[in-house]
Design a protein around this motif. Structure first.
Motif, PDB file in Angstrom:
ATOM      1  N   ASP A 298     -12.514  -4.304  14.760  1.00 32.88           N
ATOM      2  CA  ASP A 298     -11.908  -3.053  15.211  1.00 32.88           C
ATOM      3  C   ASP A 298     -11.280  -3.194  16.597  1.00 32.88           C
ATOM      4  O   ASP A 298     -10.760  -2.233  17.149  1.00 32.88           O
ATOM      5  CB  ASP A 298     -12.928  -1.913  15.193  1.00 32.88           C
ATOM      6  N   GLU A 299     -11.324  -4.426  17.160  1.00 29.98           N
ATOM      7  CA  GLU A 299     -10.682  -4.635  18.464  1.00 29.98           C
ATOM      8  C   GLU A 299      -9.174  -4.737  18.354  1.00 29.98           C
ATOM      9  O   GLU A 299      -8.472  -4.678  19.370  1.00 29.98           O
ATOM     10  CB  GLU A 299     -11.196  -5.929  19.127  1.00 29.98           C
ATOM     11  N   ILE A 300      -8.666  -4.913  17.152  1.00 26.21           N
ATOM     12  CA  ILE A 300      -7.232  -5.154  16.988  1.00 26.21           C
ATOM     13  C   ILE A 300      -6.625  -4.227  15.942  1.00 26.21           C
ATOM     14  O   ILE A 300      -7.339  -3.567  15.174  1.00 26.21           O
ATOM     15  CB  ILE A 300      -6.954  -6.607  16.553  1.00 26.21           C
ATOM     16  N   THR A 301      -5.311  -4.220  15.949  1.00 29.12           N
ATOM     17  CA  THR A 301      -4.508  -3.706  14.831  1.00 29.12           C
ATOM     18  C   THR A 301      -3.694  -4.891  14.326  1.00 29.12           C
ATOM     19  O   THR A 301      -3.065  -5.595  15.119  1.00 29.12           O
ATOM     20  CB  THR A 301      -3.559  -2.588  15.292  1.00 29.12           C
ATOM     21  N   TRP A 302      -3.721  -5.121  13.018  1.00 35.14           N
ATOM     22  CA  TRP A 302      -3.007  -6.270  12.452  1.00 35.14           C
ATOM     23  C   TRP A 302      -2.086  -5.782  11.340  1.00 35.14           C
ATOM     24  O   TRP A 302      -2.535  -5.244  10.335  1.00 35.14           O
ATOM     25  CB  TRP A 302      -4.011  -7.290  11.919  1.00 35.14           C
ATOM     26  N   VAL A 303      -0.784  -5.971  11.556  1.00 35.15           N
ATOM     27  CA  VAL A 303       0.230  -5.607  10.566  1.00 35.15           C
ATOM     28  C   VAL A 303       0.943  -6.879  10.128  1.00 35.15           C
ATOM     29  O   VAL A 303       1.395  -7.669  10.967  1.00 35.15           O
ATOM     30  CB  VAL A 303       1.238  -4.597  11.148  1.00 35.15           C
ATOM     31  N   ASP A 304       1.035  -7.075   8.822  1.00 35.18           N
ATOM     32  CA  ASP A 304       1.687  -8.256   8.258  1.00 35.18           C
ATOM     33  C   ASP A 304       2.958  -7.819   7.542  1.00 35.18           C
ATOM     34  O   ASP A 304       2.911  -7.007   6.616  1.00 35.18           O
ATOM     35  CB  ASP A 304       0.732  -8.950   7.276  1.00 35.18           C
ATOM     36  N   VAL A 305       4.092  -8.356   7.979  1.00 35.50           N
ATOM     37  CA  VAL A 305       5.394  -7.973   7.435  1.00 35.50           C
ATOM     38  C   VAL A 305       6.054  -9.185   6.787  1.00 35.50           C
ATOM     39  O   VAL A 305       6.233 -10.229   7.417  1.00 35.50           O
ATOM     40  CB  VAL A 305       6.326  -7.405   8.526  1.00 35.50           C
ATOM     41  N   THR A 306       6.399  -9.037   5.524  1.00 35.58           N
ATOM     42  CA  THR A 306       7.157 -10.056   4.796  1.00 35.58           C
ATOM     43  C   THR A 306       8.192  -9.341   3.944  1.00 35.58           C
ATOM     44  O   THR A 306       8.271  -8.118   3.949  1.00 35.58           O
ATOM     45  CB  THR A 306       6.230 -10.914   3.899  1.00 35.58           C
ATOM     46  N   ALA A 307       8.962 -10.099   3.194  1.00 33.72           N
ATOM     47  CA  ALA A 307       9.961  -9.504   2.293  1.00 33.72           C
ATOM     48  C   ALA A 307      10.149 -10.425   1.099  1.00 33.72           C
ATOM     49  O   ALA A 307      10.261 -11.637   1.270  1.00 33.72           O
ATOM     50  CB  ALA A 307      11.292  -9.291   3.016  1.00 33.72           C
ATOM     51  N   PRO A 308      10.187  -9.869  -0.101  1.00 33.81           N
ATOM     52  CA  PRO A 308      10.413 -10.706  -1.282  1.00 33.81           C
ATOM     53  C   PRO A 308      11.699 -11.516  -1.215  1.00 33.81           C
ATOM     54  O   PRO A 308      11.805 -12.571  -1.846  1.00 33.81           O
ATOM     55  CB  PRO A 308      10.449  -9.681  -2.427  1.00 33.81           C
ATOM     56  N   GLY A 309      12.668 -11.057  -0.445  1.00 38.30           N
ATOM     57  CA  GLY A 309      13.915 -11.802  -0.314  1.00 38.30           C
ATOM     58  C   GLY A 309      13.795 -13.058   0.515  1.00 38.30           C
ATOM     59  O   GLY A 309      14.703 -13.893   0.515  1.00 38.30           O
ATOM     60  N   ALA A 315       5.558 -13.650   0.355  1.00 40.92           N
ATOM     61  CA  ALA A 315       5.880 -12.238   0.520  1.00 40.92           C
ATOM     62  C   ALA A 315       4.825 -11.344  -0.115  1.00 40.92           C
ATOM     63  O   ALA A 315       4.453 -11.527  -1.290  1.00 40.92           O
ATOM     64  CB  ALA A 315       7.246 -11.944  -0.072  1.00 40.92           C
ATOM     65  N   LEU A 316       4.357 -10.377   0.658  1.00 36.15           N
ATOM     66  CA  LEU A 316       3.428  -9.340   0.226  1.00 36.15           C
ATOM     67  C   LEU A 316       2.116  -9.909  -0.313  1.00 36.15           C
ATOM     68  O   LEU A 316       1.404  -9.226  -1.052  1.00 36.15           O
ATOM     69  CB  LEU A 316       4.081  -8.420  -0.814  1.00 36.15           C
ATOM     70  N   CYS A 317       1.796 -11.141   0.041  1.00 35.47           N
ATOM     71  CA  CYS A 317       0.497 -11.725  -0.304  1.00 35.47           C
ATOM     72  C   CYS A 317      -0.465 -11.462   0.853  1.00 35.47           C
ATOM     73  O   CYS A 317      -0.232 -11.960   1.968  1.00 35.47           O
ATOM     74  CB  CYS A 317       0.619 -13.224  -0.539  1.00 35.47           C
ATOM     75  N   ASP A 318      -1.491 -10.680   0.614  1.00 35.04           N
ATOM     76  CA  ASP A 318      -2.492 -10.449   1.647  1.00 35.04           C
ATOM     77  C   ASP A 318      -3.147 -11.797   1.959  1.00 35.04           C
ATOM     78  O   ASP A 318      -3.835 -12.372   1.109  1.00 35.04           O
ATOM     79  CB  ASP A 318      -3.540  -9.459   1.141  1.00 35.04           C
ATOM     80  N   LYS A 330     -13.482  -5.120   4.823  1.00 30.74           N
ATOM     81  CA  LYS A 330     -12.188  -5.643   5.292  1.00 30.74           C
ATOM     82  C   LYS A 330     -11.254  -4.498   5.675  1.00 30.74           C
ATOM     83  O   LYS A 330     -11.072  -3.543   4.929  1.00 30.74           O
ATOM     84  CB  LYS A 330     -11.559  -6.493   4.183  1.00 30.74           C
ATOM     85  N   ARG A 331     -10.610  -4.623   6.847  1.00 29.16           N
ATOM     86  CA  ARG A 331      -9.680  -3.605   7.336  1.00 29.16           C
ATOM     87  C   ARG A 331      -8.239  -4.099   7.400  1.00 29.16           C
ATOM     88  O   ARG A 331      -7.311  -3.312   7.264  1.00 29.16           O
ATOM     89  CB  ARG A 331     -10.096  -3.145   8.740  1.00 29.16           C
ATOM     90  N   TRP A 332      -8.056  -5.365   7.662  1.00 27.64           N
ATOM     91  CA  TRP A 332      -6.742  -5.911   7.979  1.00 27.64           C
ATOM     92  C   TRP A 332      -6.429  -7.112   7.084  1.00 27.64           C
ATOM     93  O   TRP A 332      -7.337  -7.734   6.562  1.00 27.64           O
ATOM     94  CB  TRP A 332      -6.673  -6.339   9.445  1.00 27.64           C
ATOM     95  N   PRO A 333      -5.126  -7.422   7.011  1.00 30.60           N
ATOM     96  CA  PRO A 333      -3.980  -6.767   7.638  1.00 30.60           C
ATOM     97  C   PRO A 333      -3.422  -5.628   6.785  1.00 30.60           C
ATOM     98  O   PRO A 333      -3.710  -5.541   5.592  1.00 30.60           O
ATOM     99  CB  PRO A 333      -2.952  -7.888   7.724  1.00 30.60           C
ATOM    100  N   LEU A 334      -2.633  -4.781   7.428  1.00 33.41           N
ATOM    101  CA  LEU A 334      -1.806  -3.824   6.712  1.00 33.41           C
ATOM    102  C   LEU A 334      -0.579  -4.588   6.236  1.00 33.41           C
ATOM    103  O   LEU A 334       0.218  -5.066   7.047  1.00 33.41           O
ATOM    104  CB  LEU A 334      -1.394  -2.678   7.638  1.00 33.41           C
ATOM    105  N   VAL A 335      -0.430  -4.738   4.934  1.00 28.92           N
ATOM    106  CA  VAL A 335       0.647  -5.547   4.356  1.00 28.92           C
ATOM    107  C   VAL A 335       1.804  -4.640   3.964  1.00 28.92           C
ATOM    108  O   VAL A 335       1.652  -3.755   3.110  1.00 28.92           O
ATOM    109  CB  VAL A 335       0.146  -6.325   3.122  1.00 28.92           C
ATOM    110  N   ILE A 336       2.952  -4.858   4.595  1.00 33.39           N
ATOM    111  CA  ILE A 336       4.122  -4.040   4.287  1.00 33.39           C
ATOM    112  C   ILE A 336       5.349  -4.932   4.096  1.00 33.39           C
ATOM    113  O   ILE A 336       5.352  -6.104   4.490  1.00 33.39           O
ATOM    114  CB  ILE A 336       4.397  -2.988   5.386  1.00 33.39           C
ATOM    115  N   SER A 337       6.379  -4.361   3.515  1.00 34.20           N
ATOM    116  CA  SER A 337       7.591  -5.113   3.220  1.00 34.20           C
ATOM    117  C   SER A 337       8.726  -4.726   4.164  1.00 34.20           C
ATOM    118  O   SER A 337       8.915  -3.539   4.467  1.00 34.20           O
ATOM    119  CB  SER A 337       8.035  -4.850   1.777  1.00 34.20           C
ATOM    120  N   ALA A 338       9.463  -5.731   4.603  1.00 35.44           N
ATOM    121  CA  ALA A 338      10.687  -5.471   5.371  1.00 35.44           C
ATOM    122  C   ALA A 338      11.837  -5.102   4.452  1.00 35.44           C
ATOM    123  O   ALA A 338      12.896  -4.690   4.936  1.00 35.44           O
ATOM    124  CB  ALA A 338      11.060  -6.690   6.209  1.00 35.44           C
TER     125      ALA A 338
END
Length: 411
Positions: A298-309, A315-318, A330-338
């Motif tokens: 909980d000391e961090i925020t972790w965002v993972d950004v990839t794109a299928p292109g 891409a989008l693999c946690d 498990k809290r992280w990462p938040l997996v999102i797409s560009a």
């Protein structure tokens, strides 16, 4: 500095960790300068670069006016391109030795086949230098055989003397000359570069090389110093293989108790990650332990950004879940797409679609139809990474199924 309602960040430190890239840090500064100006013109904010104001070796200062707020940011590049260049200094024979050893490691361990069940793009990218270098070898051998045959034929038919030995020697010389010609043209093909990249990760079957561990300790000290500074957020950005390096550095810092309880917010942004290429290898115990550890902190925020292109990223693999080390809670990462097909105009997408290397760097570039991912708002804007994505749901098409055969972790 005047407060703007809702402004969380007035001053920020950004530590950028590149992937396996031999270019000097100034190239990243120039990319940031060029692309920030382009994004500012599209999105309607002001951003300007100046000389670095911190003690680090490689960086720059950013002054931005966006979302009605003024923000000052210092960006520093965590330097390891010298290690990359040293690892790329192998000659032709050594590179072919790397090819066979690296291919054997990924095939013998079963990692290659498991990686293909996740995303075929990065596996094809990994196979490209193998196929291309073998193609170069076959072409060189073909030239050598033809030359040897012609010399022998000329000796028999024209000169009436045996020239077999001379033909063999000249044929071997031509084989080497053709291989050397391909190597000198590798700026166009990138086969040697990519081969060195995958060989570097596989050299210790997933364990970090000693020289990289040393550099990671230096980076940890720099981040620890930034966490003691008068800033509101310390943001670590890891691109490509820099993503898993960042995971291990932050894990080391947290385990060592070097994250001040009353310090600035700490955030990790991973872009175009290739974590499974290493975490699926037999001796990646340290990395797997770091992934499991960091994913529940909980000391961090972790965002993972990839794109299928992006054909070079998983891409989008946690990265935690597919590695098979996701802990309870498990809290992280938040997996999102560009979402390149949506955030790039049809014209730009068409121009970039087959420029795979440049697409892999698109996360650091301007988007002409930006969505909620904007590299410059994240690195120079008034909101922390935590707040900017607080209400963002993870991508529905993310991949979380555990695929890895090796799940052992360092104690």
């Amino acid at each position: 500095m005047t407060d703007t309602p809702g402004q969380e960040v007035h001053r920020r430190r950004v530590m950028y960790i590149p992937g396996y890239d031999p270019v000097p840090p100034r190239k990243y500064r120039e990319r940031y300068r060029r692309e920030a100006a382009a994004q500012a013109a599209i999105s309607g904010y002001d951003i300007a670069l100046g000389p670095k104001q911190t003690r680090g070796k490689f960086g720059w200062h950013v002054s931005a006016e966006m979302e009605g707020a003024a923000v000052e940011t210092d960006i520093e590049v965590m330097y390891w391109s010298d290690i990359v260049r040293d690892s790329m200094s192998h000659g032709i024979l050594a590179t072919y030795g790397q090819l066979f050893r690296t291919a054997w490691i990924y095939i013998w361990s079963g990692a290659l086949f498991r990686l293909m069940t996740l995303r075929k793009g990065p596996v094809i990218a990994a196979l490209y230098p193998v196929v291309f270098l073998l193609g170069q070898l076959l072409a060189a051998l073909a030239v050598g055989v033809v030359v040897a045959f012609v010399v022998e034929w000329m000796g028999h038919r024209i000169l009436g003397i045996p020239l077999s030995f001379f033909g063999l020697v000249l044929g071997l010389v031509m084989v080497w000359a053709v291989l050397d010609l391909f190597r000198r043209q590798d700026g166009r093909f990138l086969a040697y570069y990519l081969m060195h990249d995958y060989a570097f990760s596989a050299r210790y079957c997933g364990a970090y090389p000693p020289e990289q561990e040393d550099r990671m300790r230096e980076a940890a000290d720099q981040i620890a110093a930034a966490l003691q500074a008068d800033v509101d957020e310390v943001l670590i950005v890891g691109h490509s293989s820099g993503a898993y390096i960042a995971v291990s550095i932050l894990s080391d810092l947290i385990r060592a108790g070097r994250i001040p309880a009353d310090g600035p917010r700490l955030a990790l942004l991973t872009l175009g990650q290739v974590v499974p290429m290493v975490s699926f290898l037999p001796k990646a115990d340290r990395l797997r332990a770091d992934l499991a550890f960091l994913s529940s902190r909980d000391e961090i925020t972790w965002v993972d950004v990839t794109a299928p292109g992006d054909g070079c990223a998983f891409a989008l693999c946690d990265p935690v879940s597919v590695t098979g080390v996701a802990p309870e809670g498990k809290r992280w990462p938040l997996v999102i797409s560009a979402a390149f097909t949506q955030t790039l105009s049809p014209e730009k997408w068409k121009a970039l679609r087959w420029r795979l290397f440049e697409l892999h760097f698109q996360y650091l570039n301007a988007f002409d139809q930006p969505g909620d991912y904007d590299y410059f708002r994240i690195t120079a804007g008034p909101l922390s990474l935590q707040s900017r994505f607080a209400d963002r749901a993870p991508s529905k098409s993310r991949i979380e199924r555990p695929v890895n055969r090796y799940t052992s972790m360092a104690a």
